[in-house]
Enzyme design. Structure first.
Site, PDB file in Angstrom:
ATOM      1  CD  GLU A 101     -16.718   3.977 -83.306  1.00 49.37           C
ATOM      2  OE1 GLU A 101     -17.491   4.283 -84.239  1.00 49.37           O
ATOM      3  OE2 GLU A 101     -16.186   4.826 -82.569  1.00 49.37           O
ATOM      4  CG  HIS A 112     -18.144   9.093 -71.883  1.00 43.55           C
ATOM      5  ND1 HIS A 112     -19.050  10.043 -72.283  1.00 43.55           N
ATOM      6  CD2 HIS A 112     -17.146   9.130 -72.796  1.00 43.55           C
ATOM      7  CE1 HIS A 112     -18.610  10.648 -73.382  1.00 43.55           C
ATOM      8  NE2 HIS A 112     -17.461  10.112 -73.713  1.00 43.55           N
TER       9      HIS A 112
END
Ligand SMILES: Cc1ncc(C[n+]2csc(CCOP(=O)(O)OP(=O)(O)O)c2C)c(N)n1
Ligand SMILES: [Mg+2]
Length: 731
Positions: A461, A531
């Site tokens: 990322e 999540h």
């Protein structure tokens, strides 16, 4: 020895190529000594408390002058670090410019008094503003090289276009440009070093990585950071690289090394890795004393390798200068540095009133009417019962449609992230449907716009956001995807310390207006800890970043368009649960539908209580408000903020003045959440309007659990909102 030299000083002093003349060697020495004189003068000013920080390049001068003279300022691109004084001097930064930064003058060209000295920046010379963070700049260098390559293949993308960010970013590029990225040997332990090496290698980018190895990272010796003590040995298997290891105390050898590295890069063969062995002639910085952790013998050994003393001896030995001539030259340079420092001490200091300048773009205001193309036709059609059910498009559809529209319109847009391509192996596309993102939001983009504009990133990322900074400083528009908000954290350093502050720290010289699309949130039934996360307030707490969080299809479409066309970095939060919900579907509103930032929407008008919310709590609040009306006669006004930074204070205030009761509700944890700021401001500025305390609703102060009965209890539900409405009405 045969070396070609080119730099700001090159044409008049060195000619184009040929062996180094006496004059050239003297000029190299001159630059090295001038760098040392500026350091020494700055140290004196620090002792006198006339400047506030000092870190020197002493011992690194020869290597850096060699690098600068092999490259072209204002043509090639430079991502230096704090030790690169001699590099920057040789590129064209003046001693006066350096002292202006040391005193924090208003006229400091690098930052206007915002950054410490030696945090370089010059648009004219292509020195991109650097931070204090070690290794972040390497990913910017990679993105910058990618942008240069893209622009040389698509020159039409460089053209200015009125009406959006492109108007304010003039783009220049050269097919054979090289990007120099510098770093200390200790900082090669950072993940971002490896992430940058990875992409530069894989894509054969023209980046020269320069490791200035002085054997220490503050007090930590090289063998602690680098297994085996030599970084060259460890990186040797990266494909496509030109590798060189050089005595960085020898400027002539250094120059030849960079010349060869630049040739490799300019020829399109790939990146180069130059490992220069230097000495740290002084301690790490003025605040450090290396006598505390280095033996006397070791320090004496380093002193013998002082590049300036060595070059002085060489000039005398080769009969180029006599000792008296050297003394005279050094005195003149000392005087030059002292005179520049004296002038800088008289420079005007920054005005307090200028502090907020350049937090955001001064050119393009995304809250302005220029972005207000919320076509009533489209909006009404969306709400009208008569519109065909089939034309009702999900949030996922309309985000995808916006990306298609904008990529068609703007050749500067590139889209990348994990799994965003249809298929990295293009030949597969003849027989497969394509991936297009784990949520399919980027489906079909690669197929329509090609693999140069839409591609899979590496699984890292920081790499995604760091490269976006590099693309964006060149004037490109990266629209990147972070696969899940839960995994944004490796990029946090880049977002907080680079992307968001680039414009402010460079006093407006550079900016990184990239868009980060990020699926966020829970209510997934089984999403669990990794999540389901929220955490938007961590980003609204970062100056320079716009934060957007739509609750329905049309808003997502119109706000994403504004995000792409505006001139600031934007975090675009897409609630996963809303991607395909029946709630908030709408027909496609056309390619120019846009919604300004900072404009809330009253999704339900009411008289009794104001409910300020956003994201997935909007449909839940509507459900609760409906029940409150039916069961208790409570008429709730729901304000959907739509953008979280900036936010629409006027809409909140107007509603609270009307109802005198307010609840702020969000999905994220209640403590230190987004609602805390809004509630505090209401209590502060609207105290006289209130008939009851300001209430907040949010998740429990935990992460989100996997088991649905736990998830339901952790996240706020319509029933919690209903209970709060009833309690507040009764207050
Ligand atoms: C991300 C980050 N962590 C820690 C620091 C604090 N810090 C500043 S310089 C430095 C050592 C760097 O050593 P090296 O990379 O060898 O460069 P040198 O200073 O020796 O030239 C550290 C730990 C920082 N600036 N950034
Ligand atoms: Mg070091």
């Amino acid at each position: 020895m045969e070396v070609a030299i080119s730099s700001a000083l090159a044409p008049q002093l060195f000619g184009v190529s040929g062996s180094l003349s006496a004059q050239q060697l003297v000029q190299i020495y001159r630059l090295m000594v001038l760098s040392r004189c500026v350091d020494d003068r700055e140290i004196l000013l620090k002792r006198q408390q006339k400047v506030f920080f000092q870190i020197s390049g002493a011992g690194h001068e020869a290597l850096q002058v060699g690098a600068a003279l092999a490259l072209k300022p204002g043509y090639d691109w430079f991502f230096p670090y704090y030790r690169d004084r001699a590099l920057c001097l040789a590129l064209g930064v003046t001693p006066y410019d350096m002292f202006l930064q040391a005193v924090g003058a208003a006229t400091d060209p690098a930052s206007g008094g915002r950054q410490m000295p030696t945090h370089w920046s010059s648009r004219e010379l292509h020195i991109v503003s650097t931070s204090s963070s070690t290794a972040t700049q390497l990913l910017h260098a990679v993105g910058c090289a990618e942008a240069g390559r893209y622009l040389s293949r698509h020159p039409e993308a460089a053209e200015a276009v009125p009406g959006d960010y492109r108007e304010f970013h003039s783009l220049d590029f050269h097919g054979d440009e090289v990007v120099l990225a510098c770093i200390g040997e200790g900082s090669t332990s950072q993940g971002e070093f490896w992430e940058a090496m990875n992409t530069a290698s894989n894509q054969k980018l023209p980046v020269i990585f320069l490791v200035e190895d002085n054997g220490y990272a503050i007090s930590v010796p090289v063998e602690v950071n680098t297994p085996g003590g030599n970084i060259s040995r460890i990186v040797a298997n990266f494909p496509n690289f030109h590798f060189a290891e050089v005595d960085g105390t020898d400027p002539v050898a250094s120059l030849a090394t960079f010349q060869a590295a630049a040739e490799h890069c300019r020829a399109g063969l790939g990146p180069a890795f130059v490992h220069g062995h230097v000495v740290r002639h002084y301690s790490h910085s003025f605040s450090d004393d290396d006598k505390n952790y280095r033996s006397a013998a070791e320090r004496e050994n380093d002193a013998l390798r002082d590049p300036i003393a060595r070059m002085r001896e060489r000039l005398i030995r080769e009969g180029i200068l006599t000792e008296p001539e050297i003394i005279e030259l050094e005195k003149a340079l000392e005087h030059e540095a002292a005179e520049a420092a004296e002038r800088a001490l008289l420079a005007p200091l920054p005005e307090i009133s200028t502090i907020p300048r350049h937090v955001y773009s001064p050119y393009l205001d995304p809250t302005s009417a220029a972005f207000d193309h919320e076509s009533p036709g489209a909006a009404n059609a969306a709400n009208s019962a008569s519109s065909a059910v089939r034309s009702q498009r999900t949030m996922a559809d309309l985000i995808n449609a916006c990306l298609h529209d904008e990529m068609r319109r703007d050749p500067r847009i590139v889209v990348y992230g994990e799994d965003v391509a249809d298929a990295s192996r293009e030949q597969a596309l003849a027989e497969v449907k394509g991936k297009g993102g784990v949520f399919k939001l980027t489906a079909g983009l690669q197929t329509e716009f090609g693999s140069e504009r839409v591609f899979n990133s590496v699984l890292a990322e920081a790499n995604i956001v760091g490269r976006a900074v590099g693309y964006a400083v060149r004037g490109m528009k990266p629209v990147v995807e972070i696969q899940f908000f839960d995994y944004i954290w490796p990029a946090m350093h880049q977002i907080r310390n680079e992307l968001s502050v680039m414009r402010w720290r460079s006093n407006g010289a550079w900016a990184a207006p990239a868009v980060m699309r990020v699926p966020i949130g829970g209510y997934l039934t089984g999403g669990a800890v990794y999540h389901s996360q929220s955490g938007e307030s961590i980003f609204t707490h970062t100056p320079g970043l716009r934060v957007v969080m739509p609750s329905n299809s049309l808003d997502a479409n119109g706000l994403l368009r504004t995000a792409i066309r505006c001139d600031d970095p934007v975090l675009f939060l897409e609630h996963k649960r809303l991607y395909r919900e029946p709630y908030g579907r709408a027909p496609y509103p056309g390619p120019d539908f846009s919604i300004p930032f900072g404009k809330a929407k009253i999704v339900r008008p009411g008289r009794h209580i104001t409910l300020v919310t956003y994201g997935a709590l909007v449909p839940r609040a509507l459900q609760a408000a409906h029940q409150a009306e039916r069961q208790h006669g409570i008429d709730t006004e729901i304000v959907d903020l739509r953008t979280l930074s900036p936010y629409d204070w006027e809409a909140i205030a107007e509603s609270v003045r009307k109802t005198s009761r307010v609840i702020v509700a969000h999905e994220d944890m209640i403590s230190w959440g987004y609602g805390a700021e809004i509630a505090a401001r209401i209590a502060d500025e609207l105290f006289d309007e209130l008939d009851a305390p300001v209430k907040r609703i949010g998740a429990m102060d935990t992460f989100v659990a996997y088991q649905p009965i736990l998830e339901d209890a952790i996240l706020p539900q319509p029933q919690n909102i209903l209970d709060a409405l009833v309690a507040l009405k009764a207050y």
